[in-house]
Design an enzyme around this catalytic site. Structure first.
Site, PDB file in Angstrom:
ATOM      1  N   ASN A  19       0.882  -1.166   0.000  1.00 50.72           N
ATOM      2  CA  ASN A  19       0.000   0.000   0.000  1.00 50.72           C
ATOM      3  C   ASN A  19       0.919   1.214   0.000  1.00 50.72           C
ATOM      4  OD1 ASN A  19      -1.765   2.050   0.597  1.00 50.72           O
ATOM      5  ND2 ASN A  19      -2.690   1.051   2.378  1.00 50.72           N
ATOM      6  N   LYS A  60       3.124   0.776   3.225  1.00 48.99           N
ATOM      7  CA  LYS A  60       2.648  -0.235   4.179  1.00 48.99           C
ATOM      8  C   LYS A  60       2.714  -1.579   3.470  1.00 48.99           C
ATOM      9  CE  LYS A  60      -0.734   2.680   6.513  1.00 48.99           C
ATOM     10  NZ  LYS A  60      -2.146   3.023   6.555  1.00 48.99           N
ATOM     11  N   ARG A 112      -2.596  -2.042  -3.304  1.00 48.61           N
ATOM     12  CA  ARG A 112      -3.735  -1.141  -3.154  1.00 48.61           C
ATOM     13  C   ARG A 112      -3.557  -0.021  -4.177  1.00 48.61           C
ATOM     14  NH1 ARG A 112      -5.638   2.074   2.266  1.00 48.61           N
ATOM     15  NH2 ARG A 112      -7.530   2.937   1.352  1.00 48.61           N
ATOM     16  N   HIS A 169     -12.185   4.062  -0.091  1.00 50.81           N
ATOM     17  CA  HIS A 169     -12.156   3.158   1.068  1.00 50.81           C
ATOM     18  C   HIS A 169     -12.857   1.835   0.766  1.00 50.81           C
ATOM     19  CE1 HIS A 169     -11.572   6.821   3.884  1.00 50.81           C
ATOM     20  NE2 HIS A 169     -10.420   6.189   3.752  1.00 50.81           N
ATOM     21  N   LEU A 217     -13.824   5.629  10.048  1.00 52.48           N
ATOM     22  CA  LEU A 217     -13.349   6.888  10.631  1.00 52.48           C
ATOM     23  C   LEU A 217     -11.888   6.747  11.026  1.00 52.48           C
ATOM     24  CD1 LEU A 217     -16.424   7.528  13.011  1.00 52.48           C
ATOM     25  CD2 LEU A 217     -16.140   8.230  10.607  1.00 52.48           C
ATOM     26  N   GLY A 218     -11.002   7.152  10.124  1.00 55.39           N
ATOM     27  CA  GLY A 218      -9.566   7.159  10.434  1.00 55.39           C
ATOM     28  C   GLY A 218      -9.032   8.537  10.131  1.00 55.39           C
ATOM     29  N   ASN A 219      -7.769   8.626   9.746  1.00 56.70           N
ATOM     30  CA  ASN A 219      -7.233   9.894   9.280  1.00 56.70           C
ATOM     31  C   ASN A 219      -7.991  10.348   8.047  1.00 56.70           C
ATOM     32  OD1 ASN A 219      -5.295  11.664  10.218  1.00 56.70           O
ATOM     33  ND2 ASN A 219      -3.755  10.047  10.157  1.00 56.70           N
ATOM     34  N   ARG A 246      -8.229  16.934   5.773  1.00 58.61           N
ATOM     35  CA  ARG A 246      -9.045  17.246   4.591  1.00 58.61           C
ATOM     36  C   ARG A 246     -10.380  17.856   5.020  1.00 58.61           C
ATOM     37  NH1 ARG A 246      -8.753  11.422   1.933  1.00 58.61           N
ATOM     38  NH2 ARG A 246      -6.994  10.915   3.257  1.00 58.61           N
ATOM     39  N   ASP A 303      -4.882  14.673  14.929  1.00 58.87           N
ATOM     40  CA  ASP A 303      -4.987  13.417  15.680  1.00 58.87           C
ATOM     41  C   ASP A 303      -6.136  13.504  16.691  1.00 58.87           C
ATOM     42  OD1 ASP A 303      -4.528  11.353  17.657  1.00 58.87           O
ATOM     43  OD2 ASP A 303      -2.529  11.136  16.787  1.00 58.87           O
ATOM     44  N   ARG A 344      -6.987  11.684  19.155  1.00 56.90           N
ATOM     45  CA  ARG A 344      -6.623  11.499  20.573  1.00 56.90           C
ATOM     46  C   ARG A 344      -6.204  12.816  21.202  1.00 56.90           C
ATOM     47  NH1 ARG A 344      -3.151   6.316  19.174  1.00 56.90           N
ATOM     48  NH2 ARG A 344      -2.874   7.727  17.444  1.00 56.90           N
ATOM     49  N   GLY A 395      -9.355   3.874  12.791  1.00 58.35           N
ATOM     50  CA  GLY A 395      -8.719   4.187  14.080  1.00 58.35           C
ATOM     51  C   GLY A 395      -9.653   4.859  15.063  1.00 58.35           C
ATOM     52  N   GLU A 406     -12.918   2.448  15.725  1.00 60.61           N
ATOM     53  CA  GLU A 406     -12.621   1.243  16.518  1.00 60.61           C
ATOM     54  C   GLU A 406     -12.230   1.566  17.950  1.00 60.61           C
ATOM     55  OE1 GLU A 406      -9.611  -0.846  14.221  1.00 60.61           O
ATOM     56  OE2 GLU A 406     -10.855  -0.606  12.443  1.00 60.61           O
ATOM     57  N   GLU A 421      -7.725  -3.930   5.552  1.00 58.45           N
ATOM     58  CA  GLU A 421      -7.633  -3.792   4.098  1.00 58.45           C
ATOM     59  C   GLU A 421      -6.595  -4.757   3.519  1.00 58.45           C
ATOM     60  OE1 GLU A 421      -7.069   0.192   5.135  1.00 58.45           O
ATOM     61  OE2 GLU A 421      -8.687   0.945   3.874  1.00 58.45           O
TER      62      GLU A 421
HETATM   63  P1  ADP Z   1      -5.394   6.036   8.546  1.00 55.43           P
HETATM   64  O1  ADP Z   1      -6.545   6.613   7.786  1.00 55.43           O
HETATM   65  O2  ADP Z   1      -4.130   6.853   8.423  1.00 55.43           O
HETATM   66  O3  ADP Z   1      -5.194   4.543   8.352  1.00 55.43           O
HETATM   67  P2  ADP Z   1      -6.245   5.256  11.213  1.00 55.43           P
HETATM   68  O4  ADP Z   1      -7.369   4.388  10.780  1.00 55.43           O
HETATM   69  O5  ADP Z   1      -5.046   4.632  11.820  1.00 55.43           O
HETATM   70  O6  ADP Z   1      -5.799   6.267  10.084  1.00 55.43           O
HETATM   71  O7  ADP Z   1      -6.858   6.305  12.286  1.00 55.43           O
HETATM   72  C1  ADP Z   1      -6.091   7.316  12.844  1.00 55.43           C
HETATM   73  C2  ADP Z   1      -6.988   8.135  13.771  1.00 55.43           C
HETATM   74  O8  ADP Z   1      -7.517   7.278  14.808  1.00 55.43           O
HETATM   75  C3  ADP Z   1      -6.253   9.284  14.457  1.00 55.43           C
HETATM   76  O9  ADP Z   1      -7.049  10.455  14.441  1.00 55.43           O
HETATM   77  C4  ADP Z   1      -6.139   8.766  15.879  1.00 55.43           C
HETATM   78  O10 ADP Z   1      -6.103   9.803  16.819  1.00 55.43           O
HETATM   79  C5  ADP Z   1      -7.427   7.974  16.028  1.00 55.43           C
HETATM   80  N1  ADP Z   1      -7.384   7.086  17.189  1.00 55.43           N
HETATM   81  C6  ADP Z   1      -6.641   5.972  17.363  1.00 55.43           C
HETATM   82  N2  ADP Z   1      -6.826   5.479  18.615  1.00 55.43           N
HETATM   83  C7  ADP Z   1      -7.715   6.306  19.234  1.00 55.43           C
HETATM   84  C8  ADP Z   1      -8.318   6.340  20.533  1.00 55.43           C
HETATM   85  N3  ADP Z   1      -8.051   5.429  21.439  1.00 55.43           N
HETATM   86  N4  ADP Z   1      -9.190   7.330  20.792  1.00 55.43           N
HETATM   87  C9  ADP Z   1      -9.476   8.271  19.878  1.00 55.43           C
HETATM   88  N5  ADP Z   1      -8.947   8.296  18.639  1.00 55.43           N
HETATM   89  C10 ADP Z   1      -8.075   7.332  18.319  1.00 55.43           C
END
Ligand code: ADP
Length: 401
Positions: A14, A21, A95, A183, A211-213, A243, A285, A287, A330, A333, A381
């Site tokens: 990827n 990756k 990918r 996605h 819901l990730g980056n 974005r 981020d 978190r 991220g 989950e 993925e």
């Molecule tokens: P990508 O799209 O780069 O693969 P990921 O699916 O790894 O991204 O998601 C990254 C996001 O998930 C970041 O915003 C990160 O802060 C958030 N995240 C990961 N663990 C937690 C957590 N325990 N609580 C809140 N957000 C989290």
């Protein structure tokens, strides 16, 4: 990779703008290792993990200069070769962000495939060239292996015309200006996990929130994509780490005519400086935003949650009802806060999250007897790419002279 009796293996790649990756799988699709090379184009790092997620230290050290994707791949392969000396890579699955209107499934790369995929670069200029650089690096590293392209757009080709088009003159649709959706590998994984573990739900109407980056949502009916929040590019829909998500096109016209911004400056603004980062002024981020008590962080979270709720309403309308919601990525989950906040405003649609189940991270988040089953499912993925690659390997062998 040689020595001893060769064990057939599958590599997944990827390739992003400055990252690679990868995953190494047995022929039976067991994970041997996963890894990430970061900051390609300069002093970068290589991280390798075992199937358990435990870090594996590559023998030649973690940090070095990675000039390009080929250098990153060579280092990753050297590390994998040292760890798994008997392993012989028979196929590489890639990918690829864009398959255009023509691809609704993975394909074996052969003949003029690379040229045809390169012709789609204007549709995904920030991703497609890097994906193709990864393919070229893999072809030169493994000239005899089957190379398979798995497209993020393919899963959505099942959606109907009303979710495929914009209200522009027809000529633009013919030129490929369409709502593709992305996605797709993640949504395919969730659809397959539902079919295996929640078969009744899999036959129904489900909204998946990845819901990730990067973030998007997809409406599934009977496991097929009906609508999604991303469209022509990976900018539309939900706000993301950096974005903007949904944006009135008039804003772009304003930026051009009154702020003197050209395409490159607008692209930088919308892809890299907006979203959670731009709104909070702190971080992309989640978190960090959850830990912060600044108004900017609070408003960025409020906006993120509100847009998820708006899209959930819209996708439920596209499905004519709702049986299930799945959170993944991220944030989906892991973030109890975001899942609880989303559900707080969606009770009218039957979406409820039980606080104890949410605290325990599911997999079932909805209370017993709730009208909509809410789940969290860790997406994968890489395994989708590995499965597709294995499925296409024999066909390539048969086609070989
Ligand atoms: P990508 O799209 O780069 O693969 P990921 O699916 O790894 O991204 O998601 C990254 C996001 O998930 C970041 O915003 C990160 O802060 C958030 N995240 C990961 N663990 C937690 C957590 N325990 N609580 C809140 N957000 C989290």
């Amino acid at each position: 990779m040689s020595g001893g009796r060769p064990e057939p293996a599958i590599l997944t790649l990827n390739a992003g703008s400055s990252s690679l990756k990868f995953g190494l799988f047995t022929a039976a699709l067991g994970v041997m290792a996963t890894g990430l090379v970061d900051r390609i184009g300069g002093e970068g790092s290589l991280v390798l993990r075992a199937a358990s997620g435990a870090p594996l230290v590559p023998p030649e050290g973690l940090h070095r200069d990675f000039a390009d994707h080929a250098a990153a791949l060579a280092t990753a392969l050297a590390a994998l070769g040292a760890l798994f000396p008997a392993c012989a890579i028979e196929a590489v699955g890639h990918r690829v962000v864009h398959g255009g209107p023509g691809h609704d499934r993975p394909i074996v790369i052969a003949g003029d495939t690379l040229d045809r995929l390169a012709a789609l670069e204007p549709f995904a200029p920030l991703h497609q060239p890097h994906n193709l650089a990864g393919i070229r690096a893999a072809i030169s590293a493994f000239p005899k292996a089957a190379q398979v392209a798995c497209f993020d757009t393919a899963f959505h080709r099942s959606h109907p015309f009303v979710n495929d088009t914009f209200a522009l003159p027809r000529a633009f649709y013919a030129k490929g200006v369409r709502r593709y959706g992305f996605h797709g590998l993640s949504y395919e994984f969730i659809a397959s996990a539902l079919a295996r573990d929640w078969p009744a739900l899999a036959r129904g109407r489900v909204i998946v929130a990845h819901l990730g980056n990067g973030a998007s949502m997809c409406a599934l009916r009977e496991g097929r994509s009906v609508a999604s929040t991303m469209g022509f590019s990976a900018l539309d829909g939900l706000p993301m780490g950096t974005r903007c998500g949904q944006l009135d096109p008039g804003v772009v016209l304003y930026l051009m005519t009154h702020e003197g911004m050209d395409a490159a400056a607008i692209s930088d603004l919308l892809y890299r400086r907006s979203g959670l980062l731009g709104m909070s002024g702190i971080s992309n981020d989640m978190r960090k935003l959850e830990e912060s008590d600044t108004p900017g962080a609070r408003e960025a979270i409020d906006y993120f949650v509100f847009r998820i709720q708006r899209e959930m309403g819209g996708l439920a309308a596209a499905l004519r009802g709702l049986d299930g919601v799945v959170f993944c990525g991220g944030i989906g989950e892991n973030s109890r806060l975001i899942r609880a906040r989303v559900a707080e405003g969606m009770g009218w649609l039957g979406v409820h999250v039980d606080p104890d189940r949410n605290a325990a991270n599911g997999p079932v988040l909805s209370p017993e007897g709730a009208p909509v089953t809410v789940l969290t499912i860790p997406t994968d993925e890489e395994i989708v790419i590995a499965r597709a690659t294995t499925a296409l390997m024999p066909r390539r062998k048969e086609a070989a002279p």
